[in-house]
Write an enzyme that holds these catalytic residues in place. Sequence first.
Site, PDB file in Angstrom:
ATOM      1  N   GLU A 121       0.515   2.728  -4.759  1.00 32.07           N
ATOM      2  CA  GLU A 121       0.998   1.366  -4.514  1.00 32.07           C
ATOM      3  C   GLU A 121       1.510   0.712  -5.791  1.00 32.07           C
ATOM      4  O   GLU A 121       2.528   0.005  -5.779  1.00 32.07           O
ATOM      5  CB  GLU A 121      -0.114   0.514  -3.894  1.00 32.07           C
ATOM      6  CG  GLU A 121      -0.587   0.965  -2.523  1.00 32.07           C
ATOM      7  CD  GLU A 121       0.442   0.705  -1.429  1.00 32.07           C
ATOM      8  OE1 GLU A 121       1.492   0.100  -1.718  1.00 32.07           O
ATOM      9  OE2 GLU A 121       0.190   1.123  -0.281  1.00 32.07           O
ATOM     10  N   ASP A 269       4.865  10.323   4.996  1.00 27.10           N
ATOM     11  CA  ASP A 269       6.239   9.876   5.224  1.00 27.10           C
ATOM     12  C   ASP A 269       7.139   9.935   4.003  1.00 27.10           C
ATOM     13  O   ASP A 269       8.181  10.595   3.989  1.00 27.10           O
ATOM     14  CB  ASP A 269       6.233   8.462   5.816  1.00 27.10           C
ATOM     15  CG  ASP A 269       5.335   7.503   5.041  1.00 27.10           C
ATOM     16  OD1 ASP A 269       4.626   7.947   4.116  1.00 27.10           O
ATOM     17  OD2 ASP A 269       5.332   6.306   5.375  1.00 27.10           O
ATOM     18  N   GLU A 365       1.051  -0.965  15.140  1.00 30.08           N
ATOM     19  CA  GLU A 365       0.719   0.000  14.101  1.00 30.08           C
ATOM     20  C   GLU A 365       0.633   1.418  14.651  1.00 30.08           C
ATOM     21  O   GLU A 365       0.909   2.380  13.942  1.00 30.08           O
ATOM     22  CB  GLU A 365      -0.591  -0.376  13.417  1.00 30.08           C
ATOM     23  CG  GLU A 365      -0.453  -1.434  12.352  1.00 30.08           C
ATOM     24  CD  GLU A 365       0.338  -0.966  11.142  1.00 30.08           C
ATOM     25  OE1 GLU A 365      -0.267  -0.535  10.144  1.00 30.08           O
ATOM     26  OE2 GLU A 365       1.581  -1.039  11.193  1.00 30.08           O
ATOM     27  N   GLU A 383      10.056  -0.799   8.179  1.00 31.00           N
ATOM     28  CA  GLU A 383      10.679   0.507   8.433  1.00 31.00           C
ATOM     29  C   GLU A 383      11.686   0.482   9.585  1.00 31.00           C
ATOM     30  O   GLU A 383      12.748   1.109   9.498  1.00 31.00           O
ATOM     31  CB  GLU A 383       9.599   1.562   8.698  1.00 31.00           C
ATOM     32  CG  GLU A 383       8.833   2.013   7.477  1.00 31.00           C
ATOM     33  CD  GLU A 383       7.789   1.011   7.017  1.00 31.00           C
ATOM     34  OE1 GLU A 383       7.317   1.105   5.871  1.00 31.00           O
ATOM     35  OE2 GLU A 383       7.447   0.109   7.830  1.00 31.00           O
TER      36      GLU A 383
END
Length: 986
Positions: A121, A269, A365, A383
């Site tokens: 992150e 991903d 989610e 996204e």
Amino acid sequence: MFIKIFQILFLISTIAAGMSPEEKAQLRLQVIDMFKHAFGSYMKYAYPADELMPLSCKGRYRGSETSRGDIDDALGNFSLTLVDSLDTLAVLGMFDEFEHAVRRVIQHVSFDRDVIVSVFETNIRMIGGLLGGHISAKYINSRHPLRLSWYRDELLVLAHDLGLRLLPAFNTTSGLPLPRVNLRYGIDLTLSKSERERFTCTACAGTLILEWATLSRLTGNYLFEQYADRAMSYLWERRHQQSNLMGTILNVHSGDWIVRESGIGAGIDSYYEYLFKAYILLGEKNTDYLSRFQQHYSSIMSYVQQGVAMVNVHMHQPYRLAKNHMDALLAFWPGLQVMTGDLKPAIELHEMLYQVVKKHKFLPEAFTTDYRIHWNSHPLRPEFVESTYFLYKATDDPHYLEVGRTILTNLEKHARVPCGYAALSDVSTGQHEDRMDSFVLAETFKYLYLLFDSIPHRYIDIDQFIFTTEAHLLPLNLLLFNINDTLRKEFDKQTLLSARLYEQKNLSLTERLNERRAKNNQCPAFNGQFQSHQYKEQLRRNIRGDQDMTETITTSSSITNEKRKRESRNRLTAAEFSAGDPQHVAQLTQMGIQTQTMADGRIQLVHNSANAASNEDADDGLLFIQEMMELMKNVNGIGQSSSDTRHHLPLSVIPLVISPLTKLVSFTVGSAQFGKQLHGKAGIFAQLYVAQPFSACSQLFYPHHLYSRIGIVRRGDCMFIEKARQLEHVQAIGGIVIDHNASLKSSNGAIFSMTGDGNNNVHIPFVLMFKDEAFQLLHLVSKQPNLIVYIGEEKLLKESFYQQMEILESLIEPFNQTSRKWIYGQIEWFKKKNLCQIVPIQLKQLELTIHQEDNHVETEIMNKQPIIQFEHIIEANENKSAEEITSELLNSLNLTAANFGGQLNNIDSYRPAFDKMIRTALANGGANESFKSNITVKQEQQIEIPVEVTTTTTNQEESQQQTTTTTRTTDTREYTEKRSKRNDIN
């Protein structure tokens, strides 16, 4: 009929008309207003906190609120949202606010903090945000010289400082970064082995290369790109070799997969995203990234795509579903497919996601394949907006503007609150959560704005940049953003300092600093039929309906199904076969081949085409048998044609137990047809160390403990020569392979010779020790952790001893500084006084022991008293391979625990129990049998080859007649292993 015709005409009319320029401009202005409301609320109520709490109208600082677990690892009390929003301000043309924000970051943001943060992150949000802000500042100044004329690359300096603080996370043997790091103190070596810290996700380790390569090329500090690239390469090596799929979570230290689910969503991903984007950013020469992505992509579209759904499967059994729901993070995939030029599946998958959005207002989610909610929260993720933008950019289809309008309307209606935009804890009820993640400003509003902005974009030419996974701008031509010479010299100094800290040897800066490659913008492959909006609408219409996603027949999935059938024929080959691998045995069963272990340790293969799962599998089985027969011919041919057969002769491993009352024992071992040959030469003396990982098929841990020692490894998982290469790489001077076959012993003459792979680039001796002898050797190590062993010809022991006395003395007394000595039986006078006093007493005792043996070493095992064969007997578990059982046994002995100073740190904990078992067993007449009688279940472990092959072919028209062909290896004393390198046995 009239109604249907009217609907079609209305649809065509709507598509042709599209959205008016005025409507599009109005939506663009609305996005700007929404962003100003969110960003203004953060600056008013939260700054300098990391995030805004929109329901409480206050800031969220790390440690000031109730912990949310791993989510809080993104926070570091470094004004996260401000940094993450920098280039969004630039893209939206808010130059005054951007310049003011840059000043605030330079003046107030610092990373010298005692706080543990997520490496993943912090990289994508903070380093990415600083780089995006730096690039935007330089870009704006180059076109508007009066703006940011004062800027002197301060954001780049901050990014470099933060990168250096994340570097300690890469202090792992695998090259994968630890998931967390303390910004002030680095990593805690003890905590790095804890349950929470030793596991990382594929995306966490594989989403660094864009930011770190850019940081390296802008600053000249090559370490960032080097470490990120090494992590990517290691992940690639850990893919499943047959399916080419990746798991989701793995052990940072060993590389073992912990969660083997494979998909394109959470935890994996952005690894795929960065493989492809790294190829675009770093240039044509970086073809490895493109090649890897293409292989992954082919497998994903073959296994993960089912109908229009993208579901998780097992990486090692790709036709088996791991779950029947998908998570929202996979919504980035259509956008990535657009970049690769694969528009058909991108349109279809996006339409499926849009149907979920229309049903639930937002993308939950997680949702099931029949469009129901699985996890009901929604943190305003970007996204789906991202993919919508890329599809509109590629197709110019007004449908995607309408999708964007739906997203915008739902955000404004259901997420807007007086102090910003609040995440939804339940999309079905509209209940809010006191949370506004920084990515809402960094990504969601940025992509919405670009969707409705004019093309070319008015403030920044987006086509000259590539987006990171956090939507930060990185330039496709890095040469346009050079820094001044003074700053570069400062970066070079810091590079040298960090290189000395993190590199094991000095590396030439000229080799690292001179690569400056740029890549022109790569446009997606485009098919003329996509200029027709009706064609694209036809693709989308096929997705709509209530059918299960996995049952939806799409234009792409129909092609994929045929491809999947072809790829399923990628059968197991004879060279790859390992009898200890249950998956290999299962594949043989599918081909109609049954395996049977014979009394002498050979494996018999019986092929009956009538037992195969299909005609194709029967054909595969016949090919496998033919390959195995040819392989056995080659194996025997090697042994017969070799001009130098000495490597077929056994060697000895002799533990040097230093005691005048103890006879030396010798363990007969098999030699290798590669590496240093010890026949007719002096042997080697060294201490032992159990390698970690025990298989030695990947990079070894604790290389300093293996330096100048003999490494002990287990058989299996990869070729013998690969294990030897791993040991030689860490400068071990030899290796002992422990076999896992319980029935084979040196006492019955079953000694084998290990072969290589035809590339003899190993220079250390390598021997194979059977299991009985190996466990007795390990028992001796448990008694004497600093035990020295001799490997070589038994008859040359004394000669080798006198030739290598200095080496032996350094092993016995490592701090003895005297190199000249006198020893019993051999007198050497040197120009020193008091020579007799400096000879180590243990070395004298060892010499006496060798002389008392009168050149004879006891070759029978441990005075013919069998040490308990408890290693063979454990509770049976049909799901465990022989290698796993052996590994568990050694783990139970703590022999794979870390060594410090030559001591096994857990040896005392099990020694009393170990000795008690031995004494109890030896007190009984038949030690092994009495011990076995107390065990209800036992599981024997088998060897892989030599092989006996029996082929039975059944003609279905004449089922009564069978033809049988039997091939036997002619030299069962020679062990060969001819299989491809396999690092991931599942």
